[in-house]
Design an enzyme around this catalytic site. Structure first.
Site, PDB file in Angstrom:
ATOM      1  N   HIS A   1       0.821  -1.204   0.000  1.00 24.59           N
ATOM      2  CA  HIS A   1       0.000   0.000   0.000  1.00 24.59           C
ATOM      3  C   HIS A   1       0.859   1.261   0.000  1.00 24.59           C
ATOM      4  O   HIS A   1       0.489   2.271  -0.601  1.00 24.59           O
ATOM      5  CB  HIS A   1      -1.046   0.041   1.112  1.00 24.59           C
ATOM      6  CG  HIS A   1      -2.143   1.005   0.756  1.00 24.59           C
ATOM      7  ND1 HIS A   1      -3.116   0.719  -0.177  1.00 24.59           N
ATOM      8  CD2 HIS A   1      -2.361   2.287   1.121  1.00 24.59           C
ATOM      9  CE1 HIS A   1      -3.888   1.769  -0.358  1.00 24.59           C
ATOM     10  NE2 HIS A   1      -3.456   2.747   0.425  1.00 24.59           N
TER      11      HIS A   1
ATOM     12  N   TYR B   1       1.360   4.947  -2.704  1.00 32.13           N
ATOM     13  CA  TYR B   1       1.655   6.363  -2.414  1.00 32.13           C
ATOM     14  C   TYR B   1       2.993   6.785  -3.015  1.00 32.13           C
ATOM     15  O   TYR B   1       3.180   7.963  -3.344  1.00 32.13           O
ATOM     16  CB  TYR B   1       1.584   6.632  -0.900  1.00 32.13           C
ATOM     17  CG  TYR B   1       0.166   6.427  -0.402  1.00 32.13           C
ATOM     18  CD1 TYR B   1      -0.883   7.193  -0.914  1.00 32.13           C
ATOM     19  CD2 TYR B   1      -0.148   5.437   0.509  1.00 32.13           C
ATOM     20  CE1 TYR B   1      -2.183   6.974  -0.531  1.00 32.13           C
ATOM     21  CE2 TYR B   1      -1.455   5.213   0.909  1.00 32.13           C
ATOM     22  CZ  TYR B   1      -2.467   5.987   0.379  1.00 32.13           C
ATOM     23  OH  TYR B   1      -3.773   5.759   0.749  1.00 32.13           O
TER      24      TYR B   1
ATOM     25  N   PHE C   1      -8.425   0.968  -9.134  1.00 34.37           N
ATOM     26  CA  PHE C   1      -7.034   1.364  -9.382  1.00 34.37           C
ATOM     27  C   PHE C   1      -6.799   1.867 -10.809  1.00 34.37           C
ATOM     28  O   PHE C   1      -5.762   2.430 -11.093  1.00 34.37           O
ATOM     29  CB  PHE C   1      -6.026   0.313  -8.903  1.00 34.37           C
ATOM     30  CG  PHE C   1      -5.961  -0.997  -9.624  1.00 34.37           C
ATOM     31  CD1 PHE C   1      -5.452  -1.092 -10.896  1.00 34.37           C
ATOM     32  CD2 PHE C   1      -6.354  -2.162  -8.972  1.00 34.37           C
ATOM     33  CE1 PHE C   1      -5.349  -2.319 -11.523  1.00 34.37           C
ATOM     34  CE2 PHE C   1      -6.250  -3.396  -9.598  1.00 34.37           C
ATOM     35  CZ  PHE C   1      -5.746  -3.471 -10.885  1.00 34.37           C
TER      36      PHE C   1
END
Ligand code: HAS
Length: 565
Positions: free
Chosen positions: A239, A243, A391
């Site tokens: 995850h 970012y 996504f």
């Protein structure tokens, strides 16, 4: 010296200093370009794989017998999710640091080149394994799917190479700090360092997974691996990885866009705070990818749900800051009423239009992310093609379209050419095609996902069951959207070749905005990496120690080999 001569000399000095600061050094430009070219080759090849996938899933196209669906899916995920992103980011960041903090020293540049070559060798090794069907394990390479050890080693080298590239950038930033003691750091350089720091800490998880579990297992040195542990280590990384993709897009939104529209950066402090929040909150949220997995205490899943809601905050701060920048500029240009300012923005300028479309797509992308993260709601969407829809709005539009829009001005800046008016118009067409194609494809994915259509499956029609009949029209819509996106990728490839080799020689700006005059000064604490680093490590230890301890301790003896307690 007469006053006139003095003035001329002064203006020559100012111009030459200005040129020196505003132009990325040619030697640094070559380093950045090498990365960016690899990224766009990946986009082209990954785009072909994407087209094949949507056609297969439409139910009316079969792959030739020598290609398997999961091989194509691996090519797509690895090339677009790992290669396009990592190489573009390292290229963009190298250029960004050189532009904002100054030219690299020879040593720093040599480290940057070493990073490029290590990553490229790793990429070739991993690609060879995928092409020979020895690594059809998708970009997440979940055990118990097993790849050839060379595939894992190749990906590990891509990461090690990126560490070297990051190191060069961090060294240049530190040099700037030493040379400008007590001054506020350049925003772009600061953001690059935060992203590299985040990347380094995140990749430690996947490095442990690959080196301690997957490589020994694929070499036959150990019989089994603990699947839950490997997935947990992957998502500790996974995850934060999203970012790491997002922050360079935010760098462009925060730093480049204000200059392109003729406005100012709303606040240096707010931008730096949002990056530091990403730093401390990006890693300890990986369990939100594992809500459905047994073996992890629900309490820790819940705690990481809460932390996930916190990591939404810096994105909301970014949205606020961007709206403020746009509105202030629009009003400065005479926009009246609630929405009058909106019309004043430079809609014909691809440097603005493409990232703007990306931002708009990121709004529903963020909202679907919040749905995914909402524990119980995740039960409805997990492993359905809804997640793929999510996504494609976030990374494949919010992020990728921003990178693409930036490449159209960055490449000519780096190689001394111009983004011509015609190329700019073609770039705008790309943005519009991307918006239409993605709205159709991703929209259909979300609806099909809510109806239960699975992700990552070639057998999406399940032999004509009643449910599958419902999905199929959405899957045909996905194929239509995907084909439009593929046309956009063909135009992008042509434009990249044009700005790289055929566009007229000239000067293209690398726009960097200035901070608005009235904004508050940046508190020194926001630039203190030690303080934020300690908080980051503390939050990670808090969020992961007990879950990982439990996983290892409850694992059947033999898969890990020993008990901790
Ligand atoms: Fe996600 C799954 C939760 C953000 C990527 N995510 C994925 C996967 C990928 C991905 C690749 O909790 C699949 C992984 C796999 O293969 O299994 N995601 C979130 C949350 C956020 C989020 C809470 N994701 C991203 C970003 C990505 C990305 C960013 C890539 C770059 N995601 C999840 C969860 C899953 C997941 C679960 C697992 C699902 C499952 O079950 O498997 C948040 O960070 C989102 C916050 C964003 C916002 C939007 C702010 C808006 C802005 C734009 C402003 C616009 C302006 C324009 C100013 C709150 C900043 C002006 C506009 C005008 C109209 C004038």
């Amino acid at each position: 010296m007469t006053t006139a001569t003095k003035e001329t000399t002064q203006s020559t000095i100012t111009t030459s200093v200005k040129e020196k600061i505003e132009k990325v050094d040619r030697r640094d430009a070559k380093l950045a370009l090498a990365h960016i070219y690899v990224a766009f080759i990946a986009l082209f090849l990954g785009g072909i794989a994407g087209l094949l996938q949507v056609l297969v899933r439409s139910g009316s196209f079969d792959l030739p017998s020598f290609i398997n669906y999961y091989q194509v899916l691996t090519v797509h995920g690895v090339l677009l999710g790992l290669v396009l992103t990592t190489f573009f980011i390292m290229g963009f960041q190298a250029a960004g640091v050189s532009r904002s903090c100054g030219t690299f020293t020879d040593k720093q540049r040599a480290i940057g080149w070493a990073g490029f070559w290590v990553s490229t060798v790793g990429l070739v090794a991993a690609a060879a394994m995928i092409l020979t069907n020895e690594a059809s394990v998708l970009y997440t390479f979940y055990a118990p799917l097993q790849a050839h050890w060379i595939y894992y080693l190749g990906l590990a080298l891509v990461i090690v190479g990126s560490w070297l590239s990051s190191l060069a950038q961090v060294m240049r930033f530190n040099q700037w700090r030493k040379e400008h003691k007590g001054q506020t750091t350049p925003l772009l350089g600061f953001m690059v360092v935060v992203n590299n720091f985040l990347w380094f800490v995140a990749t430690l998880g996947v490095a442990v997974e690959v080196l301690v579990q997957l490589i020994p297992w694929s070499l036959g040195l150990v019989e089994r691996v603990d699947v839950l542990l490997s997935r947990t280590l992957f998502w500790y990384f996974g995850h934060a990885l999203v970012y790491f993709w997002l922050l360079p897009a935010y760098m462009i939104w925060y730093v480049v866009i204000p200059k392109v529209i003729g406005g100012k950066i709303f606040s240096d402090a707010l931008a730096k705070l949002s990056f530091m929040l990403f730093l401390i909150l990006s890693v300890p949220v990986g369990l939100h990818h594992q809500f459905t997995e047994p073996g992890i205490d629900p309490l820790w899943k819940f705690i990481q749900t809460i932390l996930t809601m916190f990591v939404v905050v810096p994105s909301l701060m970014t949205a606020f800051s961007l709206f403020a920048t746009f509105e202030l500029r629009g009003r400065e240009l005479g926009g009246k009423g609630i929405f009058g300012w909106f019309k004043k923005l430079p809609w014909n300028d691809s440097r603005f239009l493409l990232p703007f479309i990306a931002m708009v797509a990121f709004i529903p992308g963020g909202a679907t992310g919040i749905v995914n993260a909402s524990y119980q709601l995740n039960e409805l969407v997990h492993n359905t093609i809804w997640v793929t829809g999510h996504f494609h709005l976030t990374v494949a539009t919010g992020v990728a379209l921003t990178y693409i829009g930036a490449a159209f001005w960055l490449i000519p800046h780096l190689n001394g050419r111009k983004l011509t008016k015609r190329a700019n118009s073609m770039a705008n067409c790309v943005g519009i095609l991307w918006a239409i194609g993605m709205a159709i494809m991703s929209g259909a994915m979300h609806v099909a996902g809510l109806l239960g259509a699975p992700r990552r499956s070639a057998y999406s029609t399940y032999g004509g069951s009643e449910q599958a009949t419902e999905w199929i029209s959405y899957q045909v819509a996905q194929a239509i959207g995907g084909s439009i996106l593929f046309i956009a990728i063909l135009i992008i490839t042509a434009l990249i070749i044009y700005v790289s080799f055929f566009a007229p020689k000239g000067e293209e700006e690398f726009p960097i905005g200035e901070v608005a005059a009235g904004s508050a000064p940046t508190p020194a604490i926001l630039e203190n990496f030690k303080v934020w680093g300690v908080i980051m490590i503390a939050v990670i230890i808090f969020a992961y120690t007990i879950p990982i301890f439990d996983i290892i301790n409850n694992s059947p003896l033999g898969s890990v080999g020993y008990k901790l307690w």
